[in-house]
Design a protein around this motif. Structure first.
Motif, mmCIF file in Angstrom:
data_model
loop_
_atom_site.group_PDB
_atom_site.id
_atom_site.type_symbol
_atom_site.label_atom_id
_atom_site.label_comp_id
_atom_site.label_asym_id
_atom_site.label_seq_id
_atom_site.Cartn_x
_atom_site.Cartn_y
_atom_site.Cartn_z
ATOM 1 N N THR A 160 -44.993 9.181 -23.775
ATOM 2 C CA THR A 160 -44.139 10.374 -23.802
ATOM 3 C C THR A 160 -44.154 11.011 -25.189
ATOM 4 O O THR A 160 -44.222 12.239 -25.319
ATOM 5 C CB THR A 160 -42.702 9.996 -23.415
ATOM 6 O OG1 THR A 160 -42.697 9.442 -22.092
ATOM 7 C CG2 THR A 160 -41.794 11.220 -23.448
ATOM 8 N N ALA A 161 -44.115 10.169 -26.227
ATOM 9 C CA ALA A 161 -44.133 10.685 -27.588
ATOM 10 C C ALA A 161 -45.447 11.386 -27.895
ATOM 11 O O ALA A 161 -45.470 12.442 -28.538
ATOM 12 C CB ALA A 161 -43.890 9.544 -28.575
ATOM 13 N N VAL A 162 -46.558 10.818 -27.431
ATOM 14 C CA VAL A 162 -47.874 11.425 -27.660
ATOM 15 C C VAL A 162 -47.971 12.766 -26.955
ATOM 16 O O VAL A 162 -48.517 13.742 -27.494
ATOM 17 C CB VAL A 162 -48.992 10.476 -27.192
ATOM 18 C CG1 VAL A 162 -50.341 11.202 -27.162
ATOM 19 C CG2 VAL A 162 -49.068 9.257 -28.097
ATOM 20 N N ALA A 163 -47.438 12.829 -25.729
ATOM 21 C CA ALA A 163 -47.478 14.084 -24.981
ATOM 22 C C ALA A 163 -46.668 15.174 -25.665
ATOM 23 O O ALA A 163 -47.007 16.360 -25.579
ATOM 24 C CB ALA A 163 -46.957 13.852 -23.554
ATOM 25 N N LYS B 131 -54.664 2.319 -19.866
ATOM 26 C CA LYS B 131 -53.416 1.770 -20.385
ATOM 27 C C LYS B 131 -53.549 1.443 -21.867
ATOM 28 O O LYS B 131 -54.599 1.032 -22.338
ATOM 29 C CB LYS B 131 -53.038 0.503 -19.605
ATOM 30 C CG LYS B 131 -52.730 0.757 -18.135
ATOM 31 C CD LYS B 131 -52.304 -0.533 -17.442
ATOM 32 C CE LYS B 131 -51.945 -0.280 -15.982
ATOM 33 N NZ LYS B 131 -51.529 -1.529 -15.296
ATOM 34 N N TYR B 132 -52.452 1.586 -22.579
ATOM 35 C CA TYR B 132 -52.422 1.175 -23.980
ATOM 36 C C TYR B 132 -52.643 -0.336 -24.057
ATOM 37 O O TYR B 132 -52.070 -1.116 -23.287
ATOM 38 C CB TYR B 132 -51.075 1.522 -24.612
ATOM 39 C CG TYR B 132 -50.901 2.997 -24.899
ATOM 40 C CD1 TYR B 132 -51.765 3.662 -25.760
ATOM 41 C CD2 TYR B 132 -49.859 3.720 -24.337
ATOM 42 C CE1 TYR B 132 -51.606 5.011 -26.039
ATOM 43 C CE2 TYR B 132 -49.686 5.071 -24.610
ATOM 44 C CZ TYR B 132 -50.560 5.706 -25.463
ATOM 45 O OH TYR B 132 -50.404 7.040 -25.733
ATOM 46 N N HIS B 133 -53.456 -0.748 -25.005
ATOM 47 C CA HIS B 133 -53.783 -2.166 -25.125
ATOM 48 C C HIS B 133 -54.273 -2.465 -26.537
ATOM 49 O O HIS B 133 -54.545 -1.560 -27.314
ATOM 50 C CB HIS B 133 -54.863 -2.553 -24.104
ATOM 51 C CG HIS B 133 -56.173 -1.873 -24.343
ATOM 52 N ND1 HIS B 133 -56.407 -0.554 -23.966
ATOM 53 C CD2 HIS B 133 -57.326 -2.304 -24.940
ATOM 54 C CE1 HIS B 133 -57.631 -0.223 -24.303
ATOM 55 N NE2 HIS B 133 -58.205 -1.255 -24.907
ATOM 56 N N VAL B 134 -54.404 -3.752 -26.835
ATOM 57 C CA VAL B 134 -55.031 -4.198 -28.073
ATOM 58 C C VAL B 134 -56.284 -4.971 -27.699
ATOM 59 O O VAL B 134 -56.456 -5.412 -26.561
ATOM 60 C CB VAL B 134 -54.090 -5.089 -28.916
ATOM 61 C CG1 VAL B 134 -52.856 -4.305 -29.341
ATOM 62 C CG2 VAL B 134 -53.702 -6.357 -28.162
ATOM 63 N N ALA C 107 -42.076 0.210 -23.477
ATOM 64 C CA ALA C 107 -42.501 0.671 -24.808
ATOM 65 C C ALA C 107 -43.762 1.525 -24.709
ATOM 66 O O ALA C 107 -43.898 2.535 -25.402
ATOM 67 C CB ALA C 107 -42.736 -0.527 -25.724
ATOM 68 N N LYS C 108 -44.679 1.140 -23.853
ATOM 69 C CA LYS C 108 -45.899 1.923 -23.668
ATOM 70 C C LYS C 108 -45.583 3.280 -23.048
ATOM 71 O O LYS C 108 -46.182 4.301 -23.419
ATOM 72 C CB LYS C 108 -46.887 1.154 -22.792
ATOM 73 C CG LYS C 108 -47.491 -0.067 -23.463
ATOM 74 C CD LYS C 108 -48.436 -0.802 -22.526
ATOM 75 C CE LYS C 108 -49.060 -2.006 -23.218
ATOM 76 N NZ LYS C 108 -49.960 -2.762 -22.312
ATOM 77 N N ILE D 177 -44.639 -1.652 -29.627
ATOM 78 C CA ILE D 177 -45.187 -2.227 -28.393
ATOM 79 C C ILE D 177 -45.415 -3.728 -28.557
ATOM 80 O O ILE D 177 -45.142 -4.522 -27.649
ATOM 81 C CB ILE D 177 -46.484 -1.507 -28.014
ATOM 82 C CG1 ILE D 177 -46.172 -0.066 -27.583
ATOM 83 C CG2 ILE D 177 -47.216 -2.247 -26.888
ATOM 84 C CD1 ILE D 177 -47.394 0.780 -27.337
ATOM 85 N N THR D 178 -45.888 -4.136 -29.731
ATOM 86 C CA THR D 178 -46.105 -5.558 -29.984
ATOM 87 C C THR D 178 -44.795 -6.334 -29.929
ATOM 88 O O THR D 178 -44.722 -7.427 -29.350
ATOM 89 C CB THR D 178 -46.784 -5.762 -31.345
ATOM 90 O OG1 THR D 178 -48.057 -5.112 -31.332
ATOM 91 C CG2 THR D 178 -46.977 -7.242 -31.644
ATOM 92 N N ARG D 179 -43.740 -5.780 -30.526
ATOM 93 C CA ARG D 179 -42.438 -6.446 -30.472
ATOM 94 C C ARG D 179 -41.928 -6.521 -29.038
ATOM 95 O O ARG D 179 -41.362 -7.539 -28.615
ATOM 96 C CB ARG D 179 -41.429 -5.716 -31.360
ATOM 97 C CG ARG D 179 -41.702 -5.862 -32.859
ATOM 98 C CD ARG D 179 -40.505 -5.373 -33.663
ATOM 99 N NE ARG D 179 -40.282 -3.938 -33.455
ATOM 100 C CZ ARG D 179 -40.811 -2.987 -34.218
ATOM 101 N NH1 ARG D 179 -41.625 -3.301 -35.221
ATOM 102 N NH2 ARG D 179 -40.553 -1.716 -33.982
#
Length: 312
Positions: free
Chosen positions: A247-250, A197-200, A241-242, A227-229
């Motif tokens: 989807t955008a990366v794909a 998963k996307y994370h910080v 948002a993730k 994603i932060t917002r």
């Protein structure tokens, strides 16, 4: 709390293989975890990261170990700039490292190790201590201690020595950049996706190197900010948002950056002074152990922000 630095406490194994019990002897690793094997062994590189947007990029043009290159220090210093959120270090010096590793048979030997291995220790960052403490981790014993002696040779030993020197370079620069006397070092042989998963990261700074296999995927600053917002609006908005980012990366490789083999990735986390709400969003690449994929990764953190490299 006091931690052993560069010294072994004992090894812990999760779901050990029968042959792995031979490795459960005193060594130099604070913790080692070996999990059940994948069905097949090997690695497959995915497409290049051409066209991806870099946040900060330092290309080292002189070959040789990184600590001898002034540009290496400049790259680490760049993360102190408030505008820098993530830095990638690549170029000739890192390509030289890849070439030296290729001249050994370390990749083939690691591919034959069943299961996963995680080696973890607290290492001093001083110029005169880092390499000795990294060597005391006993990477060779930790990675190959449960493999028949005939499976390794002088080429593997040369490869391990190359890794040790590079890890020490990373540790020394990490300590200098963060003002830390020691660092928690983790070397992992992975056969599954670590963080899908996307994370910080909730640390000041994390240094990562993927020596073999696919590298860390880092989102653009714009996608990270979105994603932060969304996080402030609640879990549903953050997950949405993730999903949009994935989807955008794909659809477009330029929506993210992926580190290459031996590239150093320096990611400022939420706890870097002045970086709250600006930590870059990232995730581990997909690793299909059943298809024979694997990675060898290094992670370096400041001790106070992660679990101690000790055993109770």
């Amino acid at each position: 709390m006091s931690h052993a630095r560069g010294k072994s406490l004992r090894r812990h194994f999760r779901a050990p293989l029968p042959s792995a019990r031979r490795a459960m002897t005193a060594g130099a690793v604070a913790a080692a975890v070996v999990s059940a094997p994948a069905q097949s062994i090997g690695t497959r590189r995915r497409g290049s990261r051409g066209g991806a947007t870099r946040h900060a990029r330092a290309s080292l043009s002189d070959p040789g170990f990184a600590a001898d290159d002034a540009r290496w220090d400049a790259a680490w210093t760049s993360v102190r700039d408030a505008s820098t959120r993530v830095a990638f270090i690549d170029g000739d010096a890192r390509r030289d490292l890849r070439a030296r590793l290729t001249r050994t048979n370390l990749r083939e030997a690691l591919a034959a190790i069943p299961g996963e291995v995680h080696l973890r220790a607290e290492v001093r960052t001083g110029a005169s201590e880092a390499l000795g403490d990294v060597r005391a981790m006993d990477l060779h014993g930790g990675l190959f201690g449960h493999v028949d002696a005939g499976a390794t040779d002088d080429g593997v030993s040369r490869g391990i020595e190359t890794l040790e020197r590079d890890i020490a370079d990373v540790v020394r620069s990490f300590g200098k950049t963060c003002g830390e006397d020691s660092a928690v070092v983790q070397v992992s042989l992975l056969r599954k996706t670590l963080c899908s998963k996307y994370h910080v990261d909730w640390v000041p700074l994390r240094a990562m190197v993927t020596y073999f296999g696919d590298g860390t995927e880092v989102l653009s600053a714009a996608a990270s900010d979105a994603i932060t917002r969304a996080r402030a609006l609640g879990p549903f908005a953050e997950d949405l948002a993730k999903s949009l980012a994935a989807t955008a990366v794909a659809a477009d490789a330029a929506a993210s950056s992926c580190s290459g083999e031996c590239d150093v990735v320096l990611m400022k986390g939420e706890r870097w002074p002045g970086n709250a709400g600006r930590a870059i969003v990232h995730r581990s690449p997909d690793v299909d152990g059943d298809a024979g994929e694997w990675r060898l990764c290094l992670r370096v953190d400041a001790p106070r922000w992660v679990n101690p490299a000790t055993n109770e």
